[in-house]
Each structure stands twice: as structure tokens, then as C-alpha cells.
Design an enzyme around this catalytic site. Sequence first.
Site, PDB file in Angstrom:
ATOM      1  N   ASP A  80       0.800  -1.226   0.000  1.00 29.09           N
ATOM      2  CA  ASP A  80       0.000   0.000   0.000  1.00 29.09           C
ATOM      3  C   ASP A  80       0.833   1.278   0.000  1.00 29.09           C
ATOM      4  OD1 ASP A  80      -2.302  -1.674   0.217  1.00 29.09           O
ATOM      5  OD2 ASP A  80      -1.833  -1.884   2.337  1.00 29.09           O
TER       6      ASP A  80
ATOM      7  N   GLY B 178       0.578   1.585  -7.579  1.00 29.23           N
ATOM      8  CA  GLY B 178      -0.281   1.711  -8.753  1.00 29.23           C
ATOM      9  C   GLY B 178       0.097   2.934  -9.566  1.00 29.23           C
TER      10      GLY B 178
ATOM     11  N   ALA C 210      -4.470  -8.202  -3.555  1.00 31.61           N
ATOM     12  CA  ALA C 210      -3.871  -6.878  -3.789  1.00 31.61           C
ATOM     13  C   ALA C 210      -4.925  -5.895  -4.290  1.00 31.61           C
ATOM     14  CB  ALA C 210      -2.771  -7.005  -4.831  1.00 31.61           C
ATOM     15  N   GLY C 211      -4.654  -4.629  -4.103  1.00 32.51           N
ATOM     16  CA  GLY C 211      -5.545  -3.602  -4.643  1.00 32.51           C
ATOM     17  C   GLY C 211      -4.688  -2.430  -5.058  1.00 32.51           C
ATOM     18  N   HIS C 212      -4.616  -2.172  -6.348  1.00 27.58           N
ATOM     19  CA  HIS C 212      -3.774  -1.080  -6.838  1.00 27.58           C
ATOM     20  C   HIS C 212      -4.666   0.058  -7.326  1.00 27.58           C
ATOM     21  CE1 HIS C 212      -0.252  -4.051  -7.650  1.00 27.58           C
ATOM     22  NE2 HIS C 212      -0.563  -3.930  -6.386  1.00 27.58           N
TER      23      HIS C 212
ATOM     24  N   THR D  67      -6.865 -11.431   3.818  1.00 20.96           N
ATOM     25  CA  THR D  67      -7.921 -10.764   3.061  1.00 20.96           C
ATOM     26  C   THR D  67      -9.087 -11.720   2.785  1.00 20.96           C
ATOM     27  OG1 THR D  67      -6.847 -11.375   0.997  1.00 20.96           O
ATOM     28  CG2 THR D  67      -6.286  -9.220   1.892  1.00 20.96           C
TER      29      THR D  67
ATOM     30  N   ARG E 240       1.468 -30.290  -4.311  1.00 14.83           N
ATOM     31  CA  ARG E 240       1.232 -31.033  -5.564  1.00 14.83           C
ATOM     32  C   ARG E 240      -0.210 -31.477  -5.794  1.00 14.83           C
ATOM     33  NH1 ARG E 240       6.490 -33.918  -3.707  1.00 14.83           N
ATOM     34  NH2 ARG E 240       4.976 -34.369  -2.085  1.00 14.83           N
TER      35      ARG E 240
ATOM     36  N   GLN F  78       1.872  -6.398  -3.052  1.00 14.84           N
ATOM     37  CA  GLN F  78       2.124  -6.325  -1.608  1.00 14.84           C
ATOM     38  C   GLN F  78       3.469  -5.641  -1.330  1.00 14.84           C
ATOM     39  OE1 GLN F  78       0.923  -9.687  -2.701  1.00 14.84           O
ATOM     40  NE2 GLN F  78      -1.124  -8.951  -2.289  1.00 14.84           N
TER      41      GLN F  78
ATOM     42  N   THR G 166       2.032 -12.645   3.533  1.00 13.92           N
ATOM     43  CA  THR G 166       1.170 -13.313   2.563  1.00 13.92           C
ATOM     44  C   THR G 166       1.896 -14.583   2.130  1.00 13.92           C
ATOM     45  OG1 THR G 166      -0.164 -13.014   0.582  1.00 13.92           O
ATOM     46  CG2 THR G 166       2.031 -12.006   0.549  1.00 13.92           C
TER      47      THR G 166
ATOM     48  N   PRO H 265      -9.258  -0.387   8.026  1.00 11.79           N
ATOM     49  CA  PRO H 265      -8.326   0.708   8.331  1.00 11.79           C
ATOM     50  C   PRO H 265      -6.901   0.152   8.378  1.00 11.79           C
ATOM     51  CG  PRO H 265     -10.001   0.480  10.065  1.00 11.79           C
ATOM     52  CD  PRO H 265     -10.174  -0.672   9.132  1.00 11.79           C
TER      53      PRO H 265
ATOM     54  N   ASP I 214       2.715  14.411   0.866  1.00 11.08           N
ATOM     55  CA  ASP I 214       1.714  15.443   1.174  1.00 11.08           C
ATOM     56  C   ASP I 214       0.910  15.112   2.433  1.00 11.08           C
ATOM     57  OD1 ASP I 214       0.908  13.348  -0.722  1.00 11.08           O
ATOM     58  OD2 ASP I 214      -1.101  14.168  -0.414  1.00 11.08           O
TER      59      ASP I 214
HETATM   60  P1  IMP Z   1      -3.482 -12.916   2.452  1.00 10.80           P
HETATM   61  O1  IMP Z   1      -2.542 -12.456   1.404  1.00 10.80           O
HETATM   62  O2  IMP Z   1      -4.923 -12.615   2.163  1.00 10.80           O
HETATM   63  O3  IMP Z   1      -3.260 -14.356   2.831  1.00 10.80           O
HETATM   64  O4  IMP Z   1      -3.176 -12.073   3.799  1.00 10.80           O
HETATM   65  C1  IMP Z   1      -1.952 -12.233   4.522  1.00 10.80           C
HETATM   66  C2  IMP Z   1      -1.471 -10.893   5.065  1.00 10.80           C
HETATM   67  O5  IMP Z   1      -1.056 -10.069   3.986  1.00 10.80           O
HETATM   68  C3  IMP Z   1      -2.542 -10.102   5.816  1.00 10.80           C
HETATM   69  O6  IMP Z   1      -1.925  -9.404   6.876  1.00 10.80           O
HETATM   70  C4  IMP Z   1      -3.044  -9.113   4.776  1.00 10.80           C
HETATM   71  O7  IMP Z   1      -3.565  -7.947   5.357  1.00 10.80           O
HETATM   72  C5  IMP Z   1      -1.744  -8.818   4.032  1.00 10.80           C
HETATM   73  N1  IMP Z   1      -1.985  -8.380   2.658  1.00 10.80           N
HETATM   74  C6  IMP Z   1      -2.339  -9.129   1.598  1.00 10.80           C
HETATM   75  N2  IMP Z   1      -2.449  -8.371   0.495  1.00 10.80           N
HETATM   76  C7  IMP Z   1      -2.151  -7.115   0.853  1.00 10.80           C
HETATM   77  C8  IMP Z   1      -2.056  -5.865   0.132  1.00 10.80           C
HETATM   78  O8  IMP Z   1      -2.257  -5.763  -1.076  1.00 10.80           O
HETATM   79  N3  IMP Z   1      -1.696  -4.778   0.882  1.00 10.80           N
HETATM   80  C9  IMP Z   1      -1.421  -4.858   2.202  1.00 10.80           C
HETATM   81  N4  IMP Z   1      -1.492  -5.993   2.907  1.00 10.80           N
HETATM   82  C10 IMP Z   1      -1.843  -7.111   2.240  1.00 10.80           C
END
Ligand code: IMP
Length: 507
Positions: free
Chosen positions: A31, A35, A57-59, A144, A158, A258, A273, A375, A403
Amino acid sequence: MDENVDFNLMQLDLVSKDVKTVAINCLQWGDTGKGKIVDLFSDWADIVARGTGGDNAGHTVWYGNNKYVSHLIPCGDPSKTNLMGNGMVINPKSLTDEIGMAKVHSINHQNLMLALNAALILPFHIVQDNLSEISAGENKIGTTGRGIAWAYADRINRSGLFVNDLLNKDSLARKIKKNYETKKFFFNSHDSQLVRALLDSMRLENSLYWDEKNLFNLDAIIEKYYFYGQELKDLICDTDKFIRQSVGHKKIAIEGAQGLGLSNKYGTYPYVTSSDCSPYGSAEGIGLNYSQVDLSLGIIKAYVTRVGNGPFPTELGGEFSENWCNNSSIDREKELSILKGETKFDQGNIPSKDFMFGMKLRSIGDEYGATTGRPRRVGWLDLPLLRYAMNFGIKDLVVTKLDVLNDCDYIRVCNAYQYSGPQYNYGNKTLIPGTIFRETVMDYDVIKNCKPIYVDLPGWKSDIGDCKKISDLPENLINYLDFISKETGASIKILSTGFRKENIIFA
Ligand code: IMP
């Protein structure tokens, strides 16, 4: 793309003619605004490729006033080749939805490529993820809930399926049934009504996969997954071969997912993750070796955030903040109403000044998960973490979200950790209370017992939104960046001073 912005990355010393493959990776816990930076590089690149993670993930990218969030498709120019590599885990429903959503935003990808050998997320994985988090109680990871770990686990043990399996109905059916055999015991050991409730969600096709007698309706899963295979078939190909043929000729931007602190191999295990989302892993996940990367850019935010559980030495408000942010009843609206004084804390739940300051930064920086809306925990910049990250062949940095600190009277930077736990053997070293580290040690038992040693720098107390070049920036901001460079040896090359594409300064 924003037509008012004219970036010529070639004018930068760092993107010379010889640079063909650029890796862009977050050096914190995700985060960091990747992106926007990947979007910037996508104007330069022929191929934007991602190699790790899935729809966890979220970009976020802003096109003018429109915010667009992608979860699987790499960010940036849709007229370029956008490639999802072999190291990813793909939920075919999420990908199909995302392609549809992009079209709604008039983002028409002209050349999407999906690795035939990327791992497949099955409905079982999503249910397993949620059941195991529920069972873990206080020890949960805070995932997530997208089934990421379980899809990777199947690949390792496997029993997993690959994207290519979507294209062959008979083998898809055989493999799904075989995969389910390995899980029956796990599912049968849980309350069937809980499984039912979990399957009753949009992500899981609103109970389509529920079966009263057998828990899962395997035939429904096979049908639906085959349907997705037909939807996606034009994208599915041998991306490894394509990348091998392109490297050194075409311009490739590798989009990390990530961040290093969340890498299963190099992060704060077990609070990570399940992919290697380090710079190494992001190259490997598209079929490259990291040594084939010509320029590796590390992204740090001017402060640090973390989502979910796990150690975070510089967190503002410490454990209170961790519990608060992981409480599912807290969201952006609730925090805004607290900050405006409209909602009060319960008696006996009075937070520290640091926590409140963290909440303020969270709201200014809009630090709420792009995937889950949770949050994000907020803390000060952590140089021991950055020094650790620089071992990954990274010298050049992008610093984002400067900023957000515009109003701070002072800016705190963690320059070292002091260990305060019990005596602990770490390789050939014995840690005792008082041991000082300049560089993070990625061992949960160590890092959870580390206290930050801070240096306070004066804030710049001014709006930097209109600054176009380094000389426009306030002196205290320059001092902040110089401090980071001096203390870590990093060279800061790009600054992001706002969420818009034009809020960028090349150093
Ligand atoms: P998972 O990837 O859903 O198995 O989550 C494992 C850990 O990675 C958790 O603490 C999530 O909050 C964190 N995590 C997974 N994807 C992201 C991301 O894109 N940004 C920030 N934290 C992430």
C-alpha cells in the site's frame, strides 16, 4: 491516461537507453502507492507484468477525478501488453469481473495475457482461508479472505490446479474432485452451517456451490469454472515463453504486489502473505531471474502502514491501534465521525495522543484497504526496515504520499531498534535486552520485542501540491529526504506529492 501530463522517463538519468527491464517493488508492508508509479512507467513500457499474489492486492490509480482499483490486472496503459505471470494465484471469477469492470470505466485492455501455469484459486481455498482464520481466534493473520495461502499451499503440496485446467473440462473435473478428496476431512471437522454461511457470499456465487448432503456441489464448481475458462480462453497462453523472447528487446515494467515485509520468504513470517513478494520473487513470478532486471526501484511511503496482524515497531498507538484497526466494526465513516468530535470513545477505552495522531494521518492519507476497506495501521518511517530492504539490490527509491505529512509539527523517523525481549539466540548472536539494531531482523520473536529509537525532524507545515520541481519544495522536506538518504545510502529519484498523476517530482 491523463493527457495533460507529459512525462518523459527517458529524460531521467536512471532510465537510460540500456534500461529495458524495470522492477517496481514496495519495500514496506504494501500500500505504498505502487499503482501510480507503475502507471507512470506503463507509458514507457511495452509490457507491464505482475508475478505474485492474487486478488488480495488492490492497486489504485486516478484517471482525472475517477478512481480505479485493480486487483489482478497490472496497472497502467491498457493499450500495452498487460501480463499476469506464473507466480500469481488466479480467481477466475475475480478476473472476469475485473475485466468487465474495466470496460465499464472505458479501460479497454488490448493485450491481456494470463499465464497458463499460474495457480488457480478454487472455492475450497476461500472457505479454508476463512475457516482457518475463524479457528485461529486471537492468533489469526488477518488475511484478506481470498484463499491465497491455500491455493499456494496446494501448488506446493502437488494437489493444485493451474489456469490451463480451465480449458479442458474432463481433466478439470477429475482434478477438482481429486483436490476435494484432500480436503474432505478438514471441511467435515467444521460446523457445516458455518461452511454454508461462508458459501453464501457474492464471491462464492451466492450459495451456488453449497450442497446440503456433501457440503460442496462439485458439479456446480466444475461447470462454473469451465464457463470462466471459456470467458478467459483468449488470454491464456505461455507467458514464460513470451517474456523469455521479449527480455532485452522490449521494455518491461514488473509490477510488484504487496511488499517486502509481507514476503513469505523475507518478511515478518508468519504475518505475511503466501508468495515471495520481494523484488526477487516478483521477477521470478514472470519467468525471469532478478539478475535480468536492469533497474530495481524501491517504493516507500513517507510513513508506514500495515494491514492485518503482525509486528509493526513504529505503529502510532501500538497494540491499541492494532486491535482497533482489526476490529471489523471500524471503518472510514466511524473514524471520520470521531475526528469531527461527533462520536466519542467508550469509557475505559481512551486512546493515546499517538493513536489519535495516527488516525488523523489515516484519514488524510485515505489509508483504508483498497481490497477489504479495513483501516490500515499507521506508523512513522522505519529506517531499519529500509536498510534491510536495500540488501535486495536496491539503491534507487521512490518516496510517496509526502503530502500526507504536510501538517505535522515534527516528523519522527525510527533510526534504530532496541531489543527488549528475553535472551534469544539468533544464529551465532545472542540477543540480550538493550541490543541495538540498525537493520531489521526478520524473525517474529525478535521484531515483536523491538522498540524504535526515534529522531525528530521539523515538519514543513505547508502545502506541496503545486510544487513541480525539487527547488519548489520546502527546506524541511528536503532535509527529511536528505536524512533518509544519508542514513541508508539510498538515492531518492522520484517523489509523489499527491494522488494525481501530475503530483510527481523527479529528483
Ligand atoms: P493474504 O494475502 O490474504 O493471505 O493475507 C496475509 C497478510 O497479507 C494479511 O496481513 C493481509 O492484510 C496482508 N496483505 C495481503 N495483500 C495485501 C495488500 O495488497 N496490501 C497490504 N497488505 C496485504
